[in-house]
Design a protein around this motif. Structure first.
Motif, PDB file in Angstrom:
ATOM      1  N   ASP A   1      -2.611  18.431   3.263  1.00 35.02           N
ATOM      2  CA  ASP A   1      -1.840  17.014   4.031  1.00 35.02           C
ATOM      3  C   ASP A   1      -3.115  16.092   4.489  1.00 35.02           C
ATOM      4  O   ASP A   1      -4.002  16.638   4.991  1.00 35.02           O
TER       5      ASP A   1
ATOM      6  N   THR B   1      -4.691  11.763   5.640  1.00 36.39           N
ATOM      7  CA  THR B   1      -4.410  10.303   6.150  1.00 36.39           C
ATOM      8  C   THR B   1      -5.545   9.541   5.650  1.00 36.39           C
ATOM      9  O   THR B   1      -6.572   9.800   5.530  1.00 36.39           O
TER      10      THR B   1
ATOM     11  N   ASP C   1      -5.724  16.381   7.430  1.00 35.48           N
ATOM     12  CA  ASP C   1      -5.161  16.516   8.545  1.00 35.48           C
ATOM     13  C   ASP C   1      -5.480  17.890   9.126  1.00 35.48           C
ATOM     14  O   ASP C   1      -5.401  18.917   8.483  1.00 35.48           O
TER      15      ASP C   1
ATOM     16  N   LYS D   1      -0.031   8.570   5.487  1.00 32.96           N
ATOM     17  CA  LYS D   1       0.126  10.110   5.095  1.00 32.96           C
ATOM     18  C   LYS D   1       0.512  10.405   4.053  1.00 32.96           C
ATOM     19  O   LYS D   1       1.208   9.826   2.991  1.00 32.96           O
TER      20      LYS D   1
ATOM     21  N   HIS E   1       0.578  13.804   0.726  1.00 36.03           N
ATOM     22  CA  HIS E   1       0.439  15.113   0.443  1.00 36.03           C
ATOM     23  C   HIS E   1      -0.290  15.078  -1.160  1.00 36.03           C
ATOM     24  O   HIS E   1       0.080  14.398  -2.031  1.00 36.03           O
TER      25      HIS E   1
END
Length: 89
Positions: free
Chosen positions: A10, A12, A26, A56, A58
């Motif tokens: 994950d 940002t 993250d 954000k 994935h």
């Protein structure tokens, strides 16, 4: 943190350029990766917003050895392939 090909993370977005987006992992301050513009869903779908700082995502790792930042993908197809290659699908 050490990156591995096909790993999922994950992230940002911390910066956007015409060629792609720099992201921070993250939970790992100062650990960065890069998503080429063609590996962001907005490149393929006009209904998806272009990348923006603070978004954000994935992602999966496409090339852990790329310098200065590992190459990542936010495309679901690439994530699915990574899962198959890890034997999880």
């Amino acid at each position: 943190m050490r990156f591995h090909d096909h790993q999922e993370l994950d992230v940002t977005i911390v910066g956007v350029a015409p060629v792609g987006a720099k992201v921070e992992v993250d939970g790992h301050e100062g650990v960065f990766g890069f998503i080429d513009q063609v590996k962001h869903p907005s490149w393929w779908d006009e209904n998806v917003a272009a990348p923006c700082a603070g978004d954000k995502l994935h992602v999966c790792v496409l090339d852990a050895t790329r310098e200065p930042y590992p190459r990542l993908s936010a495309l679901q197809n690439d994530i699915d392939i990574a899962r198959r290659l890890r034997g999880e699908a």
